[in-house]
Design a protein around this motif. Structure first.
Motif, mmCIF file in Angstrom:
data_model
loop_
_atom_site.group_PDB
_atom_site.id
_atom_site.type_symbol
_atom_site.label_atom_id
_atom_site.label_comp_id
_atom_site.label_asym_id
_atom_site.label_seq_id
_atom_site.Cartn_x
_atom_site.Cartn_y
_atom_site.Cartn_z
ATOM 1 N N LEU A 61 0.854 -1.186 0.000
ATOM 2 C CA LEU A 61 0.000 0.000 0.000
ATOM 3 C C LEU A 61 0.893 1.240 0.000
ATOM 4 N N ILE A 62 0.565 2.210 -0.833
ATOM 5 C CA ILE A 62 1.426 3.386 -0.966
ATOM 6 C C ILE A 62 0.598 4.666 -0.992
ATOM 7 N N LEU A 63 1.247 5.754 -0.583
ATOM 8 C CA LEU A 63 0.632 7.077 -0.661
ATOM 9 C C LEU A 63 1.090 7.817 -1.906
ATOM 10 N N HIS A 64 2.288 7.478 -2.407
ATOM 11 C CA HIS A 64 2.851 8.118 -3.590
ATOM 12 C C HIS A 64 3.333 7.038 -4.553
ATOM 13 N N ASP A 65 3.223 7.306 -5.832
ATOM 14 C CA ASP A 65 3.700 6.354 -6.825
ATOM 15 C C ASP A 65 5.206 6.144 -6.657
ATOM 16 N N THR A 66 5.623 4.899 -6.554
ATOM 17 C CA THR A 66 7.016 4.579 -6.231
ATOM 18 C C THR A 66 7.988 5.068 -7.299
ATOM 19 N N ALA A 67 7.607 4.972 -8.568
ATOM 20 C CA ALA A 67 8.525 5.318 -9.654
ATOM 21 C C ALA A 67 8.685 6.814 -9.829
ATOM 22 N N THR A 68 7.617 7.568 -9.640
ATOM 23 C CA THR A 68 7.649 9.005 -9.951
ATOM 24 C C THR A 68 7.912 9.895 -8.726
ATOM 25 N N TYR A 69 7.678 9.392 -7.526
ATOM 26 C CA TYR A 69 7.862 10.218 -6.319
ATOM 27 C C TYR A 69 9.248 10.014 -5.709
ATOM 28 N N TRP A 70 9.725 8.759 -5.703
ATOM 29 C CA TRP A 70 10.993 8.451 -5.053
ATOM 30 C C TRP A 70 12.121 8.425 -6.078
ATOM 31 N N THR A 71 13.291 8.904 -5.674
ATOM 32 C CA THR A 71 14.489 8.805 -6.518
ATOM 33 C C THR A 71 15.004 7.368 -6.493
ATOM 34 N N LEU A 373 -17.015 6.504 3.177
ATOM 35 C CA LEU A 373 -16.796 5.648 2.010
ATOM 36 C C LEU A 373 -17.639 4.383 2.103
ATOM 37 N N PRO A 374 -17.932 3.727 0.962
ATOM 38 C CA PRO A 374 -18.679 2.464 0.983
ATOM 39 C C PRO A 374 -17.946 1.409 1.794
ATOM 40 N N MET A 375 -18.691 0.618 2.538
ATOM 41 C CA MET A 375 -18.095 -0.388 3.415
ATOM 42 C C MET A 375 -17.306 -1.431 2.623
ATOM 43 N N VAL A 376 -17.788 -1.781 1.431
ATOM 44 C CA VAL A 376 -17.091 -2.790 0.618
ATOM 45 C C VAL A 376 -15.679 -2.318 0.282
ATOM 46 N N ASP A 377 -15.540 -1.051 -0.066
ATOM 47 C CA ASP A 377 -14.218 -0.504 -0.390
ATOM 48 C C ASP A 377 -13.306 -0.518 0.836
ATOM 49 N N CYS A 378 -13.863 -0.185 1.981
ATOM 50 C CA CYS A 378 -13.064 -0.152 3.211
ATOM 51 C C CYS A 378 -12.661 -1.552 3.653
ATOM 52 N N LEU A 379 -13.560 -2.510 3.491
ATOM 53 C CA LEU A 379 -13.231 -3.902 3.811
ATOM 54 C C LEU A 379 -12.078 -4.391 2.946
ATOM 55 N N PHE A 380 -12.102 -4.043 1.664
ATOM 56 C CA PHE A 380 -11.034 -4.438 0.746
ATOM 57 C C PHE A 380 -9.700 -3.844 1.194
ATOM 58 N N GLU A 381 -9.710 -2.572 1.557
ATOM 59 C CA GLU A 381 -8.469 -1.871 1.919
ATOM 60 C C GLU A 381 -7.888 -2.391 3.234
ATOM 61 N N THR A 382 -8.743 -2.618 4.230
ATOM 62 C CA THR A 382 -8.242 -3.104 5.519
ATOM 63 C C THR A 382 -7.798 -4.566 5.422
ATOM 64 N N ALA A 383 -8.459 -5.361 4.586
ATOM 65 C CA ALA A 383 -8.007 -6.741 4.356
ATOM 66 C C ALA A 383 -6.640 -6.727 3.701
ATOM 67 N N SER A 384 -6.433 -5.792 2.778
ATOM 68 C CA SER A 384 -5.138 -5.664 2.119
ATOM 69 C C SER A 384 -4.044 -5.274 3.105
ATOM 70 N N THR A 392 -5.312 -2.479 -3.864
ATOM 71 C CA THR A 392 -6.092 -1.327 -3.443
ATOM 72 C C THR A 392 -7.119 -0.954 -4.493
ATOM 73 N N LEU A 393 -8.195 -0.365 -4.037
ATOM 74 C CA LEU A 393 -9.203 0.183 -4.937
ATOM 75 C C LEU A 393 -8.960 1.669 -5.170
ATOM 76 N N GLY A 394 -7.788 2.135 -4.710
ATOM 77 C CA GLY A 394 -7.374 3.507 -4.987
ATOM 78 C C GLY A 394 -7.728 4.526 -3.922
ATOM 79 N N ILE A 395 -8.217 4.070 -2.760
ATOM 80 C CA ILE A 395 -8.665 5.037 -1.763
ATOM 81 C C ILE A 395 -7.596 5.386 -0.729
ATOM 82 N N THR A 396 -6.538 4.563 -0.603
ATOM 83 C CA THR A 396 -5.538 4.783 0.449
ATOM 84 C C THR A 396 -4.900 6.171 0.408
ATOM 85 N N PRO A 397 -4.430 6.670 -0.764
ATOM 86 C CA PRO A 397 -3.814 8.017 -0.772
ATOM 87 C C PRO A 397 -4.792 9.133 -0.443
ATOM 88 N N LEU A 398 -6.093 8.867 -0.544
ATOM 89 C CA LEU A 398 -7.100 9.903 -0.323
ATOM 90 C C LEU A 398 -7.588 9.956 1.118
#
Length: 444
Positions: A61-71, A373-384, A392-398
């Motif tokens: 799980l990441i907050l920033h894209d690994t290739a474009t944010y980190w050197t 947020l919808p519970m299904v999305d949150c269940l997916f993220e916390t299981a991950s 991820t369904l894309g909600i972690t950085p938000l």
């Protein structure tokens, strides 16, 4: 001298927990350095903490894209943390002790035994040597298989770095990728139709997730399956079922519009990656809620004991299923392959299941309530997070920092292990010698 005395007083569970925490803290500080990020500012502490936790806990799980944010330096720190987290902090420390020629005491051997889920202290140094040699050999083979495709697309040096990075990330079941240069947060979606990339990554994930002791069994007994430990037989059987059955569902119900070859690869990859790798070759948001729910269950189960994977573990689910069958058949104990399962294993499995479900559900409820947020999305993220997967369904950085902190705690719990953390917290408490009177209680 004082520090050494204090460390000797720690239990194995405390050493493992503290070791992971210290590596995460060190990784966070390194990622805050100005030359770790492309803007030259360095990452804020919380962003560094989240990324370091995700790397050491081999989540993805990441907050920033690994290739474009980190050197390249930041990426090197991340892959180093992934390697340490995948092998286990104690295993890495033990390896340095062995290489330096230092004598490893009984306490250190006991801690190493618990860290890699070995059956006994005897032969633990030999097993550690075997693990290290095997890990680097497998990662090297994986990089060599990935290199030609990446070389053709990114050039020699960059292609070599991409091959090494993705081989280590896949074997350690981490799910970090560098494909953000094509599209941010795209993972391996551009390689959905590539047999070489798909098969190599899937093989690395499976090999990394079956556990070090299973490797030892395969090396020692090869094709003589009857000589394998009961645990190895259970792991291989459950792993095969958890790959094939979801893949069949995905093939018929999720990717029916794709060409046959691509459809097979998509189905197999999305079945393998929740165990607990975090790469994806399909748009997860485009999948049905049923498909996302199946992946959520797979993420919670995770890999096998003593492996680079997280989750409740395949053996936990197998033991509980065997115990249920024993109850249905009115037998006294669960068994596999002509061997009886200890009652303690059943109790531990039930405890692990309860802890994972409670934290998984509470985390989802808290995030859903705070973020709206919808519970299904949150269940997916916390299981991950708790399964140390990284899908991820894309909600972690938000998410707000409070919700992201919940994910950090879930990742740490999922990698270190529920029982390890409980034993670390309860260390020093004496077992009660007296037994209370027994009385029947009706369940079910």
């Amino acid at each position: 001298m004082w520090l050494r005395k204090q460390l000797k007083k720690l239990s194995s569970a405390q050493v493992i927990s503290l070791g992971f925490a210290l590596v995460i803290l060190l990784g966070s500080l390194l990622l805050m350095l100005p030359f770790a990020t492309r803007d030259g500012q360095g990452a804020p502490f919380f962003d560094g903490l989240f990324t370091a936790t995700s790397a050491v806990c081999v989540t993805g799980l990441i907050l920033h894209d690994t290739a474009t944010y980190w050197t390249e330096f930041g990426q090197f720190i991340i892959i180093l943390l992934i390697q340490i987290g995948g092998l286990g902090v104690v295993t890495v420390a033990g390896a340095f002790a062995v290489l330096s020629g230092r004598r490893i005491g009984l306490m250190q051997r006991s801690t190493m035994q618990e860290a890699i889920a070995a059956p006994s202290v005897g032969g633990i140094v030999r097993l550690t040597n075997f693990i290290l040699k095997s890990v680097f050999a497998i990662e090297l083979i994986g990089a060599l298989l990935l290199f030609p495709g990446f070389w053709k697309e990114f050039g020699f040096l960059r292609g070599l770095w991409y091959a090494v990075f993705h081989s280590i990330s896949a074997f350690c079941n981490a799910g970090f990728d560098l494909m953000g240069v094509k599209a941010p947060f795209s993972s391996l979606m551009s390689y959905a139709g590539s047999p070489m990339v798909n098969c190599t990554i899937m093989a690395l994930i499976v090999v990394g997730g079956i556990g070090f002791l299973t490797w030892d069994d395969i090396r020692t007994n090869r094709h003589h399956l009857r000589k394998y430990r009961m645990q190895s037989k259970v792991i291989l059987t459950v792993t095969a079922l958890l790959i094939v059955l979801p893949a069949v569902y995905f093939f018929f119900f999720e990717f029916g519009r794709e060409p046959l070859g691509r459809r097979i690869l998509l189905s197999l990859f999305q079945s393998v990656t929740p165990r607990t790798a975090g790469f994806n070759t399909a748009d997860l948001n485009a999948m049905s809620e049923t498909g996302q729910s199946i992946m959520t269950i797979l993420m919670l189960i995770g890999g096998s004991p003593g492996s680079t994977a997280g989750g409740m573990k395949t053996t936990t689910v197998a033991v509980l299923l065997a115990a249920s069958i024993a109850v249905f058949r009115r037998r006294e104990s669960a068994h596999f392959y002509g061997r009886r399962v200890a009652d303690e294993a059943v109790r531990n499995a039930a405890t692990i299941l309860m802890m994972y479900l409670v934290l998984f559900l509470l985390g989802s409820l808290a995030i859903s309530r705070m973020e709206g947020l919808p519970m299904v999305d949150c269940l997916f993220e916390t299981a991950s997070a708790i399964g140390t997967v990284g899908l991820t369904l894309g909600i972690t950085p938000l998410l707000s920092w409070v919700s992201q902190l919940i994910l950090i705690l879930l990742m740490f719990f999922g990698r270190v292990g529920g029982l390890t953390l409980i034993f670390a917290a309860m260390a020093g408490m004496q077992k009660p010698r007296a037994k209370l009177p027994q009385e029947r209680i009706t369940v079910g």
